[in-house]
Design a protein around this motif. Structure first.
Motif, short mmCIF file in Angstrom:
data_model
loop_
_atom_site.label_atom_id
_atom_site.label_comp_id
_atom_site.label_asym_id
_atom_site.label_seq_id
_atom_site.Cartn_x
_atom_site.Cartn_y
_atom_site.Cartn_z
N ALA A 1 -8.41 0.42 7.56
CA ALA A 1 -9.14 1.69 7.48
C ALA A 1 -9.39 2.08 6.03
N ALA A 2 -8.42 1.78 5.16
CA ALA A 2 -8.60 2.08 3.74
C ALA A 2 -9.74 1.25 3.15
N LEU B 1 -3.63 -1.66 10.49
CA LEU B 1 -4.81 -0.82 10.73
C LEU B 1 -5.02 0.18 9.61
N ASP B 2 -3.93 0.70 9.05
CA ASP B 2 -4.06 1.62 7.91
C ASP B 2 -4.74 0.93 6.73
N ASP B 3 -4.32 -0.32 6.45
CA ASP B 3 -4.93 -1.08 5.35
C ASP B 3 -6.41 -1.34 5.63
N THR C 1 -9.03 3.86 14.92
CA THR C 1 -8.03 2.80 15.05
C THR C 1 -7.27 2.96 16.36
N ALA D 1 0.24 -0.77 13.17
CA ALA D 1 -0.17 0.50 12.56
C ALA D 1 -0.40 0.33 11.06
N ASP D 2 0.49 -0.43 10.39
CA ASP D 2 0.33 -0.68 8.95
C ASP D 2 -0.94 -1.49 8.67
#
Length: 292
Positions: free
Chosen positions: A69-70, A65-67, A81, A62-63
């Motif tokens: 996506a940013a 994918l967050d990076d 995601t 999850a972390d």
């Protein structure tokens, strides 16, 4: 038509390089991008967080994918995601097919080190199993990533798998107005040839040139204007990488399998080795239900 792109990621440098290339394609094509993290069920991942038992790999995913996506947001591309569990070697190919993606873009080796390629040993499996075309991207210092493509290389041996790659490569060259380079590498010369000779027997050269002429005719029917044909002898992966570097190639397009047996000229099992050494992204496509 590329409207949906799948980008598997593990947070490694090659995965980031693949994401950047995928975002460039998506921005130009106005394509939807799906970021995928596969929590490898082959690895122990359950851990205690306070009073809860959680999956550490899913949290890590999850972390990551967050990076990712940013980064996509910074490039002006919206993404979706998803974190799934399973064996990455099969999940990615199944996910791409089941969800009807047009293209998979992934790094040429993953975070486990140089001895394990693409999210562990996943690349070879995805390239060979996936019915969707796969673009693999290296993050090495000698690697370059250019988009849109101006020079596209299609190595060919006349096999059905090489024909599938030619169809894709021709379509890309036509769309981008790119020069299409057709390369045939003779890697196994008959034993009667003097080892010190660099020339091909006349009949063999005619046969190889015939393969290139047929490929050129196919590409011209697809609307490609600028075509260059070349014959080389030597190690197939080395000659492909050398040609790509020397001719300013932006993308190599290959079938995943070529001829087997004594009549093999080019592809065989060389695609995976090209992926690991190519200075530019490699697009692989698999011809379904072909008897080699």
């Amino acid at each position: 038509m590329i409207s949906r792109i799948l980008v598997p990621t593990d947070g490694s440098d090659p995965a980031r390089a693949a994401l950047e290339h995928a975002l460039a394609i998506a921005a130009e094509r106005d394509a939807a991008v799906q970021l995928l993290y596969v929590a490898d069920t082959n690895e122990p991942s359950l851990t205690r967080l306070g009073t809860d038992v959680v999956d550490a790999l899913e949290l890590e995913g999850a972390d990551i994918l967050d990076d990712a996506a940013a980064l996509a947001a910074d490039r002006g591309v919206s993404v979706a995601t998803n974190v799934v569990q399973g064996d990455p070697r099969t999940v990615i190919a199944d996910y791409a097919t089941t969800n009807e993606f047009d293209l998979v873009v992934m790094g040429a080796h993953g975070r486990r080190g140089i001895s394990e390629y693409v999210l562990g040993s996943t690349t070879d499996a995805v390239v060979n199993q996936c019915s969707v075309p796969v673009v693999t991207v290296r993050a090495a210092e000698d690697a370059t990533r250019t988009y849109p493509y101006t020079d596209v290389l299609v190595p060919t041996d006349g096999s059905d798998h090489a024909g599938a790659a030619l169809e894709v490569g021709s379509a890309l060259a036509e769309r981008h107005g790119a020069t299409l380079h057709l390369l045939s590498v003779v890697d196994e010369l008959p034993e009667v040839i003097d080892a010190g000779s660099t020339s091909l027997p006349e009949q063999l050269e005619e046969n190889v040139q015939g393969v290139l002429d047929e490929a050129e005719a196919t590409a011209r029917r697809a609307g490609v204007d600028e075509i260059k044909t070349t014959i080389r002898t030597g190690s197939v992966p080395r000659e492909i990488a050398s040609y790509a570097d020397g001719e300013g190639i932006d993308l190599v397009v290959m079938g995943t399998h070529g001829h087997t047996g004594l009549d093999r000229h080019l592809l065989g099992s060389f695609t995976e080795r090209v992926i690991r050494t190519s200075p530019v992204p490699v697009l692989t496509t698999r011809e379904a239900e072909v008897d080699d």
